[in-house]
Each structure stands twice: as C-alpha cells, then as structure tokens.
Motif scaffolding. Structure first.
Motif, PDB file in Angstrom:
ATOM      1  N   GLU A 274       0.835  -1.196   0.000  1.00 58.26           N
ATOM      2  CA  GLU A 274       0.000   0.000   0.000  1.00 58.26           C
ATOM      3  C   GLU A 274       0.875   1.254   0.000  1.00 58.26           C
ATOM      4  O   GLU A 274       1.937   1.286   0.613  1.00 58.26           O
ATOM      5  CB  GLU A 274      -0.891   0.014   1.247  1.00 58.26           C
TER       6      GLU A 274
ATOM      7  N   ASP B 205       0.310   5.730  -0.252  1.00 56.15           N
ATOM      8  CA  ASP B 205      -0.475   6.930  -0.504  1.00 56.15           C
ATOM      9  C   ASP B 205       0.393   8.040  -1.085  1.00 56.15           C
ATOM     10  O   ASP B 205      -0.016   9.198  -1.142  1.00 56.15           O
ATOM     11  CB  ASP B 205      -1.128   7.423   0.801  1.00 56.15           C
TER      12      ASP B 205
ATOM     13  N   SER C 118      -4.369  12.625   7.136  1.00 55.16           N
ATOM     14  CA  SER C 118      -3.943  11.887   5.952  1.00 55.16           C
ATOM     15  C   SER C 118      -5.129  11.632   5.029  1.00 55.16           C
ATOM     16  O   SER C 118      -6.218  11.288   5.480  1.00 55.16           O
ATOM     17  CB  SER C 118      -3.301  10.554   6.358  1.00 55.16           C
TER      18      SER C 118
ATOM     19  N   ILE D 167      -6.728   9.394   2.004  1.00 59.87           N
ATOM     20  CA  ILE D 167      -6.625   8.042   1.465  1.00 59.87           C
ATOM     21  C   ILE D 167      -6.463   8.104  -0.049  1.00 59.87           C
ATOM     22  O   ILE D 167      -7.205   8.797  -0.738  1.00 59.87           O
ATOM     23  CB  ILE D 167      -7.868   7.221   1.831  1.00 59.87           C
TER      24      ILE D 167
ATOM     25  N   PRO E 210      -7.347   6.532  -3.206  1.00 62.74           N
ATOM     26  CA  PRO E 210      -8.417   5.579  -3.506  1.00 62.74           C
ATOM     27  C   PRO E 210      -8.176   4.784  -4.783  1.00 62.74           C
ATOM     28  O   PRO E 210      -7.318   5.112  -5.605  1.00 62.74           O
ATOM     29  CB  PRO E 210      -9.631   6.487  -3.679  1.00 62.74           C
TER      30      PRO E 210
ATOM     31  N   LEU F 177     -11.214   1.679  -0.627  1.00 64.88           N
ATOM     32  CA  LEU F 177      -9.891   1.368  -0.108  1.00 64.88           C
ATOM     33  C   LEU F 177      -9.220   0.380  -1.043  1.00 64.88           C
ATOM     34  O   LEU F 177      -9.875  -0.438  -1.688  1.00 64.88           O
ATOM     35  CB  LEU F 177      -9.995   0.774   1.297  1.00 64.88           C
TER      36      LEU F 177
ATOM     37  N   VAL G 212     -15.250   4.663   0.191  1.00 66.77           N
ATOM     38  CA  VAL G 212     -14.874   5.859   0.930  1.00 66.77           C
ATOM     39  C   VAL G 212     -15.643   7.048   0.376  1.00 66.77           C
ATOM     40  O   VAL G 212     -15.933   7.114  -0.818  1.00 66.77           O
ATOM     41  CB  VAL G 212     -13.352   6.124   0.861  1.00 66.77           C
TER      42      VAL G 212
END
Length: 459
Positions: free
Chosen positions: A41, A43, A71, A73, A75, A94, A102
């Motif tokens: 993951e 960001d 923070s 996300i 997406p 997510l 989200v």
C-alpha cells in the motif's frame, strides 16, 4: 527504442491499476496517485515533467494531508478530473479488499499546492460513489462545473467489486459548482445509457462555447448480465450528453463490447480509445483483440469510428444531429431541478425565476439572445490544455503504464479481487429500485475546494 526506457518507473514506485492521473499546467507536471496497487500500500504522490524529448524521470512526493495534517486516502475507483487550477477525486474504495467504499471529494489546488477533503453528501444519497467518471465543463458556471456520471452508488460503505449492485441512474446527472461548492442534480431527456461501471468519458466545448458534449463509451454491469447479453447495443454504442439541454443522443456502433479501457481527446476532435477487455467473457488473450494494438479512434463531430488519426481534422463542432436538436428545441431542459442550477447555464440576461420554466435561448422580455462572453476565456484555457502538452504527457503516461503492466504480467500473475455474492442491479436491464438524491439533499452547500481528474484502466 522501448518507450519504457525513456521514462522508467523507479523500483520503489508501485505498479497500480487505474491510478488517478492529472496534468498541472502551472508547473507542467504529470501526477499519479492511488489506484489498485499490485504491491504494498502507498499513498505517495509521484510526478514527472516531460523533458521535451519524450522522456523524464519520476519524483516521489509525500503522501497528501488536508487541514490539520489529516492523511488523505489514495483511492481506487474514484471519479476524477482536473481544471486549469485544481484536481478533483470523488469517492472510490480502499485499495485492500475493495469491500469498503470511501466518501469525500478530495482536491488539490495547483496554486497553493494544498489538499482538501470536502463532503460528498450531496453527490449521492449515501455520499458514496465508486467507479463513476467525471468531466470538467469549463464553459458554464463562474469557475466551471464538474459532471459525474455512472458507476456504483452503494447505500453504505459496503462495496462489492464488479458486481453492479447499485448502478447509478444515468438519466439523473450529478453536477458540482466549483465556485459555490454546491451539488446539484438534473434529470435528462433522450435515450439515457443504462447504468454501468468501468467505462470511459471525454468531453469538448463548441467553438462558441454555446454547448458542451460529453461522450460515454463502453462499460460493464456484472459478470452474469454481461455474459448473457454480449450483443446488447446499449453497452457497445456511444452515447452523447449535450449541455445545456441535458439531452442524450445514442450513436449506433458495430464494435464489440469493451470495458476497463481509457479515453483521451487528441488533436482537435478525436477520441482515442486505449486497451480494455471484453466484459462478456470472451478471452481476447486467446482470440486476439479485434482492434489493432488495442487502439481505436472516434470522430466526435462525424460520429464514426476510424482506424487512423486525422492530423488535419478541423476544430470540434457539435454534430449535425446536435445542431439540429438545438435548432428545433429549447436550449434548456423543460424542467429545471433548481433555479440556482439553471442560473449556472442560462445567459445572464435571460429570465430564470422558477424551476420548470422552459427557455428558448432568448430573453422572454426583450427577445434578445444572451451573451456567452464570460465563458470564452475558460474555454480557451481548457482548449489549450487539451491541445498541447497535457495531452502529450498523459498519453505518454498511459503508454508507459501499459508497457510496465505488460512486463509485470510476463513476470507473474496479479492478485485478483475477492469474490462475493451478486446482488441485483438497478440498471435499465435489471430489477431493483434506483438510488436517487432526496429532496433535502438536492441543494446541499459545501465548502469550495480544488482537484479532480479523469483516468485509465484495463484488464
């Protein structure tokens, strides 16, 4: 020379499916953020500036935060687009599990280099939107408008990937006024396309800024329906939404169904369609993609597909069908959902006082047509972006992304999204109630923000 050699991605930059991509005209950077990561993951935001020779190098930027260092996300499956001043990304899921939707309209302001996450409560009944598409419309509203179409609108944060359980009604258009930060909805006329996800859109304004056409192509619903309706022309035809009439046109097509592709305006009036897959179950990996190099071109004025690019094509003008419609019909919907929304489209000297009033493009008191001069500068700016470096940079980014993804495939398989039970979709061809905005949410005021983008994806 392999194009991947001109702009190699560093090893620490994760390959991603359908990342958000946008171009910042102020610093001439191309940005990538989010998407379905095939690695760990992340960001982080990555950027590159074209060097003028077809190459460049990627630079890592910190993960974005909004006010209070909250923070944001990154997406997967958000609807995104960009204006000359900002990038916008609505909703999504997510990246892990794809089971959690989200909410929020995330934006990035090009001037201040700041991020913001505003409310999406007025965009859908629940505030959630996944795999929709967005377009920036420069020639209406003081600072332009965002138009969001299609995708899934789950009633809560539970989302089922590629199941089409809550496909949005594409006869009810979602509009965001950038200047006021207000969400609106407007019912359309004409043959609206049935609900879908994994489709693509592009748009272009008439040279006099009198209209803006949004082109919708392809998409999927769910594995069961798509497999049983491989020849459904409502998913292989091209649809055109013309503003300010909010009228749909359907263009017959002989193309095979396609989903998870990307579209980009190139030249003056041509829509380049890149990649994709057949959502009906046909395996192009075995039978071969019917398109050479998985590319095709659609002429947005002539309304026809072509296998070649016309470098000498004239500037975009609405097709004869669109021009004939405006010549014999009102320029505006017979019924506006909201007077404030009408005022974003109707010329300043026209009388718009009551939702439901019909208009014919002239002032009912004076008989004079309205001026559209206030939209010309915005249209010129957007035209310059589309016709210049932005298109080149984004197309190069798309090609490089495809090459890297092909290399990754050769090296091994990708993780697949989780399976889940299918729930009936409320599309035109399926049973189930549509999820529309309630009256109390119709004119929800939101804080102004910046940011959004269009993007790509293929399987």
């Amino acid at each position: 020379m392999d194009l991947a050699e001109l702009n190699p991605k560093p090893s620490e930059m994760q390959l991603a499916r359908r990342p958000t991509l946008w171009y910042n005209e102020e610093n001439h950077f191309v940005y990538e953020w989010g998407g379905w990561s095939y690695g760990d993951e992340s960001d982080l935001v990555w950027t590159f500036a074209p060097d003028g020779n077809g190459g460049s190098s990627w630079t890592q930027n910190p993960a974005p935060t909004s006010a209070g260092d909250v923070s944001l996300i990154a997406p997967f499956g958000s609807s995104f687009t960009y204006s000359p001043g900002a990038f916008y990304s609505l909703g999504g899921t997510l990246k892990t599990g794809f089971g959690i939707a989200v909410a929020g309209l995330t934006s990035f302001n090009f001037t201040s280099n700041t991020w913001n996450n505003g409310s999406s409560g007025g965009a859908t009944t629940s505030g959630f939107s996944v795999q929709a598409e967005a377009a920036y419309v420069p020639n209406f509203g003081s600072n332009g408008l965002l138009v969001n179409l299609g995708g899934d609108s789950p009633l809560n944060d539970t989302y089922q990937y590629e199941k089409g359980a809550a496909l949005a009604d594409m006869s009810n258009i979602t509009i965001y006024d950038i200047e006021s930060g207000t969400w609106y909805h407007q019912i359309t006329s004409g043959p609206a396309p049935p609900g879908r996800s994994e489709f693509c859109i592009v748009g272009s304004a008439a040279s006099d800024n009198s209209s803006y056409e949004i082109f919708v192509y392809g998409g999927s619903t769910n594995g069961t329906y798509d497999a049983e309706h491989a020849t459904d022309h409502d998913y292989s035809d091209v649809f055109v939404l013309s503003l300010p009439s909010f009228h749909w046109f359907q263009i017959p097509s002989t193309q095979q169904r396609r989903a998870n592709h990307y579209c980009q305006v190139i030249g003056e009036r041509q829509m380049l369609v890149i990649g994709g897959r057949n959502p009906t179950g046909a395996n192009w990996a075995l039978s071969g993609d019917p398109w050479t190099n998985s590319l095709n071109i659609f002429d947005m004025t002539a309304w026809e597909f072509s296998t070649s690019y016309d470098a000498s094509a004239s500037a975009y003008q609405p097709s004869q069908a669109v021009q004939q419609y405006y010549a014999s019909n009102s320029r505006y919907p017979n019924t506006w959902s909201n007077t404030a929304l009408a005022n974003l489209f109707v010329n300043a000297n026209e009388d718009v006082t009551t939702p439901g009033a019909a208009h014919n493009g002239t002032n009912p008191k004076t008989g004079k047509g309205g001026s559209n001069q206030k939209h010309r500068d915005a249209g010129a700016i957007a035209g310059g972006v589309v016709g210049g470096v932005a298109v080149i940079a984004l197309i190069v980014g798309v090609i490089l992304w495809l090459l890297k993804r092909r290399q990754q495939r050769r090296g091994g398989g990708y993780a697949q999204p989780p399976e889940s039970e299918y729930e009936p979709s409320p599309s035109k061809h399926q049973t189930g109630s549509r999820h529309e905005l309630g009256a109390a949410e119709e004119n929800q005021k939101l804080p102004e923000m910046a940011g959004d983008i269009p993007m790509l994806e293929m399987s």
